[in-house]
Design a protein around this motif. Structure first.
Motif, PDB file in Angstrom:
ATOM      1  N   UNK A  40      12.592 -82.994  37.736  1.00 48.31           N
ATOM      2  CA  UNK A  40      11.177 -82.740  37.450  1.00 48.31           C
ATOM      3  C   UNK A  40      10.381 -82.555  38.733  1.00 48.31           C
ATOM      4  N   UNK A  41      10.636 -83.398  39.719  1.00 46.95           N
ATOM      5  CA  UNK A  41       9.894 -83.332  40.980  1.00 46.95           C
ATOM      6  C   UNK A  41      10.165 -82.003  41.687  1.00 46.95           C
ATOM      7  N   UNK A  42      11.426 -81.612  41.794  1.00 49.67           N
ATOM      8  CA  UNK A  42      11.757 -80.359  42.472  1.00 49.67           C
ATOM      9  C   UNK A  42      11.101 -79.185  41.747  1.00 49.67           C
ATOM     10  N   UNK A  43      11.152 -79.216  40.447  1.00 51.89           N
ATOM     11  CA  UNK A  43      10.506 -78.172  39.657  1.00 51.89           C
ATOM     12  C   UNK A  43       9.001 -78.138  39.947  1.00 51.89           C
ATOM     13  N   UNK A  44       8.387 -79.302  39.964  1.00 49.36           N
ATOM     14  CA  UNK A  44       6.951 -79.413  40.219  1.00 49.36           C
ATOM     15  C   UNK A  44       6.593 -78.890  41.611  1.00 49.36           C
ATOM     16  N   UNK A  45       7.431 -79.176  42.607  1.00 56.21           N
ATOM     17  CA  UNK A  45       7.186 -78.697  43.974  1.00 56.21           C
ATOM     18  C   UNK A  45       7.133 -77.167  43.987  1.00 56.21           C
ATOM     19  N   UNK A  46       8.119 -76.531  43.375  1.00 57.13           N
ATOM     20  CA  UNK A  46       8.162 -75.069  43.415  1.00 57.13           C
ATOM     21  C   UNK A  46       7.086 -74.441  42.531  1.00 57.13           C
ATOM     22  N   UNK A  47       6.701 -75.120  41.469  1.00 54.66           N
ATOM     23  CA  UNK A  47       5.578 -74.624  40.664  1.00 54.66           C
ATOM     24  C   UNK A  47       4.308 -74.647  41.507  1.00 54.66           C
ATOM     25  N   UNK A  48       4.103 -75.727  42.261  1.00 52.57           N
ATOM     26  CA  UNK A  48       2.925 -75.831  43.128  1.00 52.57           C
ATOM     27  C   UNK A  48       2.934 -74.741  44.190  1.00 52.57           C
ATOM     28  N   UNK A  49       4.086 -74.500  44.778  1.00 56.84           N
ATOM     29  CA  UNK A  49       4.188 -73.449  45.797  1.00 56.84           C
ATOM     30  C   UNK A  49       3.776 -72.110  45.192  1.00 56.84           C
ATOM     31  N   UNK A  50       4.307 -71.794  44.016  1.00 49.15           N
ATOM     32  CA  UNK A  50       4.007 -70.506  43.395  1.00 49.15           C
ATOM     33  C   UNK A  50       2.535 -70.416  42.986  1.00 49.15           C
ATOM     34  N   UNK A  51       2.018 -71.471  42.387  1.00 49.71           N
ATOM     35  CA  UNK A  51       0.624 -71.441  41.934  1.00 49.71           C
ATOM     36  C   UNK A  51      -0.369 -71.366  43.086  1.00 49.71           C
ATOM     37  N   UNK A  52       0.009 -71.927  44.226  1.00 45.67           N
ATOM     38  CA  UNK A  52      -0.900 -71.938  45.380  1.00 45.67           C
ATOM     39  C   UNK A  52      -0.408 -70.999  46.487  1.00 45.67           C
ATOM     40  N   UNK A  53       0.289 -69.952  46.085  1.00 47.07           N
ATOM     41  CA  UNK A  53       0.860 -69.033  47.064  1.00 47.07           C
ATOM     42  C   UNK A  53      -0.203 -68.328  47.899  1.00 47.07           C
ATOM     43  N   UNK A  54      -1.425 -68.236  47.377  1.00 42.73           N
ATOM     44  CA  UNK A  54      -2.497 -67.591  48.137  1.00 42.73           C
ATOM     45  C   UNK A  54      -2.879 -68.396  49.388  1.00 42.73           C
ATOM     46  N   UNK A  55      -2.456 -69.646  49.471  1.00 48.02           N
ATOM     47  CA  UNK A  55      -2.778 -70.508  50.620  1.00 48.02           C
ATOM     48  C   UNK A  55      -1.607 -70.641  51.595  1.00 48.02           C
ATOM     49  N   UNK A  56      -0.525 -69.908  51.354  1.00 43.85           N
ATOM     50  CA  UNK A  56       0.667 -70.040  52.186  1.00 43.85           C
ATOM     51  C   UNK A  56       0.454 -69.574  53.621  1.00 43.85           C
ATOM     52  N   UNK A  57      -0.562 -68.760  53.865  1.00 44.45           N
ATOM     53  CA  UNK A  57      -0.809 -68.303  55.239  1.00 44.45           C
ATOM     54  C   UNK A  57      -1.247 -69.446  56.158  1.00 44.45           C
ATOM     55  N   UNK A  58      -1.656 -70.581  55.573  1.00 41.20           N
ATOM     56  CA  UNK A  58      -2.081 -71.739  56.366  1.00 41.20           C
ATOM     57  C   UNK A  58      -0.912 -72.660  56.736  1.00 41.20           C
ATOM     58  N   UNK A  59       0.266 -72.415  56.150  1.00 41.33           N
ATOM     59  CA  UNK A  59       1.440 -73.248  56.405  1.00 41.33           C
ATOM     60  C   UNK A  59       2.057 -72.843  57.745  1.00 41.33           C
ATOM     61  N   UNK A  60       2.173 -73.825  58.639  1.00 43.70           N
ATOM     62  CA  UNK A  60       2.762 -73.528  59.958  1.00 43.70           C
ATOM     63  C   UNK A  60       4.196 -74.021  60.080  1.00 43.70           C
ATOM     64  N   UNK A  61       4.544 -75.126  59.433  1.00 42.69           N
ATOM     65  CA  UNK A  61       5.905 -75.671  59.477  1.00 42.69           C
ATOM     66  C   UNK A  61       6.393 -75.829  58.038  1.00 42.69           C
ATOM     67  N   UNK A  62       7.094 -74.823  57.573  1.00 44.41           N
ATOM     68  CA  UNK A  62       7.512 -74.757  56.171  1.00 44.41           C
ATOM     69  C   UNK A  62       8.300 -75.987  55.733  1.00 44.41           C
ATOM     70  N   UNK A  63       9.310 -76.379  56.487  1.00 45.52           N
ATOM     71  CA  UNK A  63      10.153 -77.516  56.098  1.00 45.52           C
ATOM     72  C   UNK A  63       9.364 -78.799  55.968  1.00 45.52           C
ATOM     73  N   UNK A  64       8.530 -79.079  56.953  1.00 46.37           N
ATOM     74  CA  UNK A  64       7.715 -80.300  56.918  1.00 46.37           C
ATOM     75  C   UNK A  64       6.748 -80.265  55.740  1.00 46.37           C
ATOM     76  N   UNK A  65       6.183 -79.103  55.494  1.00 46.49           N
ATOM     77  CA  UNK A  65       5.226 -78.949  54.395  1.00 46.49           C
ATOM     78  C   UNK A  65       5.904 -79.187  53.042  1.00 46.49           C
ATOM     79  N   UNK A  66       7.078 -78.582  52.845  1.00 45.56           N
ATOM     80  CA  UNK A  66       7.805 -78.767  51.580  1.00 45.56           C
ATOM     81  C   UNK A  66       8.265 -80.212  51.404  1.00 45.56           C
ATOM     82  N   UNK A  67       8.712 -80.844  52.502  1.00 42.06           N
ATOM     83  CA  UNK A  67       9.123 -82.252  52.414  1.00 42.06           C
ATOM     84  C   UNK A  67       7.933 -83.136  52.042  1.00 42.06           C
ATOM     85  N   UNK A  68       6.781 -82.855  52.615  1.00 43.85           N
ATOM     86  CA  UNK A  68       5.585 -83.647  52.318  1.00 43.85           C
ATOM     87  C   UNK A  68       5.203 -83.521  50.837  1.00 43.85           C
TER      88      UNK A  68
END
Length: 193
Positions: A52-80
């Motif tokens: 459920x958590x992994x699914x929720x993480x990727x749903x959040x990424x997709x739903x908020x994809x318009x804000x991805x230009x602000x992400x500087x460290x992808x791995x750290x951001x996804x882990x957080x």
């Protein structure tokens, strides 16, 4: 691969996802799903909750994809995000455990009821159901035994949704009345759900 080229690749991938590129999103999922699942599993120690958590993480990424230009460290951001979602899941599970514990405390008086009293309650409920008019009995059975919603019952029986709700309410009221008049008030509360 140098850190600069890795960062460039991540930036390009995030840009494509921000533009709605589903293949880029799929590539992100394939790359990160397993490592994020391992993090969630360490926290939750539950396979279903981890999924459920992994699914929720990727749903959040997709739903908020318009804000991805602000992400500087992808791995750290996804882990957080994964850690935050895992902690929220732990809170939800703790709240559910408390609700179950409270329900169990509420049900203890019924658990202590003698076998004879339970048979009497069962008999009264059965008699009340059997005394219902045929259509009301069918509606009750479809809802309480088969688990159908009032909307599904209305569609199946080609009745209005309001009629089905009223018929179910009347059936439950009759059962509660029979139990109340016989002194089984505790069960009346359980049937009111």
């Amino acid at each position: 691969m140098s850190p600069e080229s890795l960062h460039t690749d991540e930036t390009a991938l995030l840009q494509r996802i921000a533009e709605g590129d589903e293949q880029a999103f799929s590539a992100l999922f394939v790359t990160w799903a397993t490592p994020l699942a391992a993090i969630a599993m360490k926290i939750l120690k539950n396979e279903y909750a981890r999924q459920e958590v992994v699914q929720e993480v990727f749903i959040k990424v997709w739903l908020h994809r318009d804000k991805l230009d602000k992400v500087t460290h992808l791995g750290a951001w996804l882990r957080k995000i994964t850690i935050n979602q895992s902690l929220l899941a732990l809170q939800r599970h703790a709240a559910n455990d408390k609700r179950l514990e409270a329900l169990q405390i509420t049900l203890n008086p019924v658990d202590n009821t003698s076998t004879l009293e339970l048979k009497e309650i069962h008999r009264l409920v059965h008699e009340a159901i059997e005394s219902l008019p045929p259509q009301r009995k069918t509606i009750y059975h479809l809802n309480r035994v088969e688990g159908k919603t009032t909307r599904e019952i209305a569609e199946n029986l080609q009745l209005s949704h309001g009629y089905v709700r009223n018929a179910l309410s009347a059936a439950l009221a009759l059962i509660r009345e029979r139990l109340t008049s016989s002194g089984f008030l505790m069960l009346m509360l359980l049937l009111h759900r």
